[in-house]
Design a protein around this motif. Structure first.
Motif, PDB file in Angstrom:
ATOM      1  N   SER A  67      56.705  -0.337  -9.791  1.00  0.00           N
ATOM      2  CA  SER A  67      57.675  -0.614  -8.446  1.00  0.00           C
ATOM      3  C   SER A  67      57.037  -1.190  -7.584  1.00  0.00           C
ATOM      4  N   THR A  68      55.837  -1.427  -7.276  1.00  0.00           N
ATOM      5  CA  THR A  68      54.853  -2.162  -6.244  1.00  0.00           C
ATOM      6  C   THR A  68      54.215  -3.501  -6.880  1.00  0.00           C
ATOM      7  N   PHE A  69      54.736  -4.111  -7.807  1.00  0.00           N
ATOM      8  CA  PHE A  69      54.308  -5.305  -8.337  1.00  0.00           C
ATOM      9  C   PHE A  69      54.373  -6.428  -7.481  1.00  0.00           C
ATOM     10  N   ALA A  70      55.683  -6.623  -6.910  1.00  0.00           N
ATOM     11  CA  ALA A  70      55.762  -7.513  -6.091  1.00  0.00           C
ATOM     12  C   ALA A  70      54.800  -7.494  -4.877  1.00  0.00           C
ATOM     13  N   GLN A  71      54.673  -6.333  -4.327  1.00  0.00           N
ATOM     14  CA  GLN A  71      53.717  -6.265  -3.198  1.00  0.00           C
ATOM     15  C   GLN A  71      52.408  -6.709  -3.599  1.00  0.00           C
ATOM     16  N   ALA A  72      51.903  -6.135  -4.685  1.00  0.00           N
ATOM     17  CA  ALA A  72      50.539  -6.524  -5.175  1.00  0.00           C
ATOM     18  C   ALA A  72      50.349  -8.027  -5.255  1.00  0.00           C
ATOM     19  N   ALA A  73      51.309  -8.888  -5.968  1.00  0.00           N
ATOM     20  CA  ALA A  73      51.196 -10.021  -6.184  1.00  0.00           C
ATOM     21  C   ALA A  73      51.144 -10.867  -4.761  1.00  0.00           C
ATOM     22  N   LYS A  74      52.053 -10.261  -3.814  1.00  0.00           N
ATOM     23  CA  LYS A  74      52.016 -11.096  -2.572  1.00  0.00           C
ATOM     24  C   LYS A  74      50.609 -10.688  -2.010  1.00  0.00           C
ATOM     25  N   LEU A  75      49.989  -9.596  -1.986  1.00  0.00           N
ATOM     26  CA  LEU A  75      48.781  -9.576  -1.623  1.00  0.00           C
ATOM     27  C   LEU A  75      47.493 -10.309  -2.330  1.00  0.00           C
ATOM     28  N   ARG A  76      47.606 -10.372  -3.446  1.00  0.00           N
ATOM     29  CA  ARG A  76      46.854 -11.232  -4.257  1.00  0.00           C
ATOM     30  C   ARG A  76      46.942 -12.923  -3.783  1.00  0.00           C
ATOM     31  N   ARG A  77      48.054 -13.212  -3.481  1.00  0.00           N
ATOM     32  CA  ARG A  77      48.444 -14.844  -3.376  1.00  0.00           C
ATOM     33  C   ARG A  77      47.639 -15.047  -1.706  1.00  0.00           C
ATOM     34  N   GLN A  78      47.941 -13.737  -0.791  1.00  0.00           N
ATOM     35  CA  GLN A  78      47.459 -13.666   0.414  1.00  0.00           C
ATOM     36  C   GLN A  78      45.857 -13.963   0.364  1.00  0.00           C
ATOM     37  N   ALA A  79      45.234 -13.078  -0.573  1.00  0.00           N
ATOM     38  CA  ALA A  79      43.725 -13.298  -0.686  1.00  0.00           C
ATOM     39  C   ALA A  79      43.242 -14.487  -1.434  1.00  0.00           C
ATOM     40  N   ALA A  80      44.140 -15.278  -2.208  1.00  0.00           N
ATOM     41  CA  ALA A  80      43.763 -16.622  -2.795  1.00  0.00           C
ATOM     42  C   ALA A  80      43.805 -17.490  -1.647  1.00  0.00           C
ATOM     43  N   ALA A  81      45.074 -17.447  -0.709  1.00  0.00           N
ATOM     44  CA  ALA A  81      44.879 -18.279   0.360  1.00  0.00           C
ATOM     45  C   ALA A  81      43.806 -18.227   1.309  1.00  0.00           C
ATOM     46  N   LYS A  82      43.207 -17.028   1.560  1.00  0.00           N
ATOM     47  CA  LYS A  82      42.130 -16.813   2.515  1.00  0.00           C
ATOM     48  C   LYS A  82      40.872 -17.282   1.834  1.00  0.00           C
ATOM     49  N   GLU A  83      40.892 -16.904   0.483  1.00  0.00           N
ATOM     50  CA  GLU A  83      39.449 -17.505  -0.097  1.00  0.00           C
ATOM     51  C   GLU A  83      39.410 -19.075  -0.165  1.00  0.00           C
ATOM     52  N   LYS A  84      40.699 -19.782  -0.149  1.00  0.00           N
ATOM     53  CA  LYS A  84      40.565 -21.337  -0.011  1.00  0.00           C
ATOM     54  C   LYS A  84      40.156 -21.596   1.341  1.00  0.00           C
ATOM     55  N   GLU A  85      40.692 -20.958   2.562  1.00  0.00           N
ATOM     56  CA  GLU A  85      40.180 -21.117   3.743  1.00  0.00           C
ATOM     57  C   GLU A  85      38.767 -20.971   3.995  1.00  0.00           C
ATOM     58  N   LEU A  86      38.537 -19.781   3.495  1.00  0.00           N
ATOM     59  CA  LEU A  86      36.928 -19.484   3.561  1.00  0.00           C
ATOM     60  C   LEU A  86      36.045 -20.584   2.681  1.00  0.00           C
ATOM     61  N   ALA A  87      36.472 -21.024   1.700  1.00  0.00           N
ATOM     62  CA  ALA A  87      35.764 -22.180   1.124  1.00  0.00           C
ATOM     63  C   ALA A  87      35.616 -23.586   1.787  1.00  0.00           C
ATOM     64  N   LYS A  88      36.910 -23.768   2.534  1.00  0.00           N
ATOM     65  CA  LYS A  88      37.168 -24.939   3.333  1.00  0.00           C
ATOM     66  C   LYS A  88      36.108 -24.831   4.461  1.00  0.00           C
ATOM     67  N   ASN A  89      36.147 -23.702   5.417  1.00  0.00           N
ATOM     68  CA  ASN A  89      35.324 -23.509   6.300  1.00  0.00           C
ATOM     69  C   ASN A  89      33.835 -23.549   5.915  1.00  0.00           C
ATOM     70  N   GLN A  90      33.329 -23.072   4.892  1.00  0.00           N
ATOM     71  CA  GLN A  90      32.033 -23.272   4.501  1.00  0.00           C
ATOM     72  C   GLN A  90      31.524 -24.452   3.875  1.00  0.00           C
ATOM     73  N   GLU A  91      32.312 -25.562   3.306  1.00  0.00           N
ATOM     74  CA  GLU A  91      32.234 -26.643   3.075  1.00  0.00           C
ATOM     75  C   GLU A  91      31.973 -27.680   4.254  1.00  0.00           C
ATOM     76  N   LEU A  92      32.994 -27.564   5.175  1.00  0.00           N
ATOM     77  CA  LEU A  92      32.650 -28.138   6.512  1.00  0.00           C
ATOM     78  C   LEU A  92      31.560 -28.088   7.095  1.00  0.00           C
ATOM     79  N   HIS A  93      31.303 -26.449   7.528  1.00  0.00           N
ATOM     80  CA  HIS A  93      29.982 -26.144   7.904  1.00  0.00           C
ATOM     81  C   HIS A  93      28.738 -26.731   7.046  1.00  0.00           C
ATOM     82  N   GLY A  94      28.942 -26.606   5.860  1.00  0.00           N
ATOM     83  CA  GLY A  94      27.753 -27.110   5.082  1.00  0.00           C
ATOM     84  C   GLY A  94      27.407 -28.631   5.167  1.00  0.00           C
TER      85      GLY A  94
END
Length: 178
Positions: A67-94
Motif C-alpha cells: 500500500s505504501t509502494f508509491a511513497q517508497a518509490a518517491k522517497l528513493r527518487r528524492q534520495a537519488a536526486a540528492k545523491e546527484k546533487e551531493l556528487a556535483k557539489n563534491q566534484e566542483l569543490h574538488g
C-alpha cells in the motif's frame, strides 16, 4: 692553514645541510598534501545533505508494504536526486581545491629542481662527505661517483648524496605522517 680548516668545516657541514634542504622540500610537499585533504573534507552543507539522503532511504525501506509502494518509490527518487546533487557539489569543490593546491605543488617542484641543479653545480667534482670504506664495501664505487676516492674512506659525491637524502627524507616523512 685557516683556509684549509674553513674548507674542511664547509665539507663537514655540506652533507647535513643538503639533507636538511631535501627534507624541508619533502616536509613542505607533505604539508600541502595534508592541507589539501583537510580542505577536501565534506562541508557542513554536504554533511547535512548526506544525512537527508540516509533519512530518506531509511523511510523508503521502512515503508515496504504494497500500500505504501508509491511513497517508497518517491522517497528513493528524492534520495537519488540528492545523491546527484551531493556528487556535483563534491566534484566542483574538488576541482577548486585541486586547482588552488596545484599551484603550490608546482611552485615547490620548480624550487626543488632549481635547488638540486644549483647543488649539483656547486658540489660537482667535490666531496660532500666521507664514509669509512668498511661500511660501504660493495657500493663504495657508486657512492664516490664524480667525487674521487681515498684509500680507507669513500668520498661521497653530490649525486649519490642527493639520491640517498631524497630516499631517507621520503622515508622519514612517510613514517611521521602515517
Amino acid at each position: 692553514m685557516v683556509v684549509e680548516s674553513f674548507e674542511e668545516s664547509g665539507k663537514s657541514l655540506a652533507a647535513p645541510t643538503i639533507f636538511v634542504v631535501v627534507l624541508v622540500f619533502h616536509v613542505c610537499y607533505k604539508y600541502i598534501e595534508l592541507w589539501k585533504k583537510k580542505k577536501l573534507s565534506m562541508s557542513d552543507s554536504d554533511i547535512q545533505l548526506q544525512a537527508e539522503i540516509k533519512q530518506l532511504l531509511r523511510e523508503a525501506n521502512s515503508s515496504s508494504q504494497p500500500s505504501t509502494f508509491a511513497q517508497a518509490a518517491k522517497l528513493r527518487r528524492q534520495a537519488a536526486a540528492k545523491e546527484k546533487e551531493l556528487a556535483k557539489n563534491q566534484e566542483l569543490h574538488g576541482k577548486d581545491i585541486e586547482s588552488s593546491f596545484g599551484i603550490y605543488k608546482s611552485l615547490i617542484m620548480i624550487s626543488q629542481i632549481i635547488t638540486y641543479i644549483m647543488l649539483i653545480i656547486w658540489f660537482w667534482n667535490t666531496t660532500v662527505t666521507t664514509i669509512s670504506n668498511q661500511l660501504v664495501k660493495p657500493f663504495g664505487s657508486l657512492l664516490s661517483w664524480k667525487a674521487g676516492s681515498g684509500s680507507s674512506y669513500v668520498a661521497v659525491g653530490i649525486i649519490p648524496w642527493l639520491f640517498v637524502s631524497t630516499r631517507v627524507s621520503k622515508f622519514i616523512c612517510r613514517k611521521v605522517w602515517s
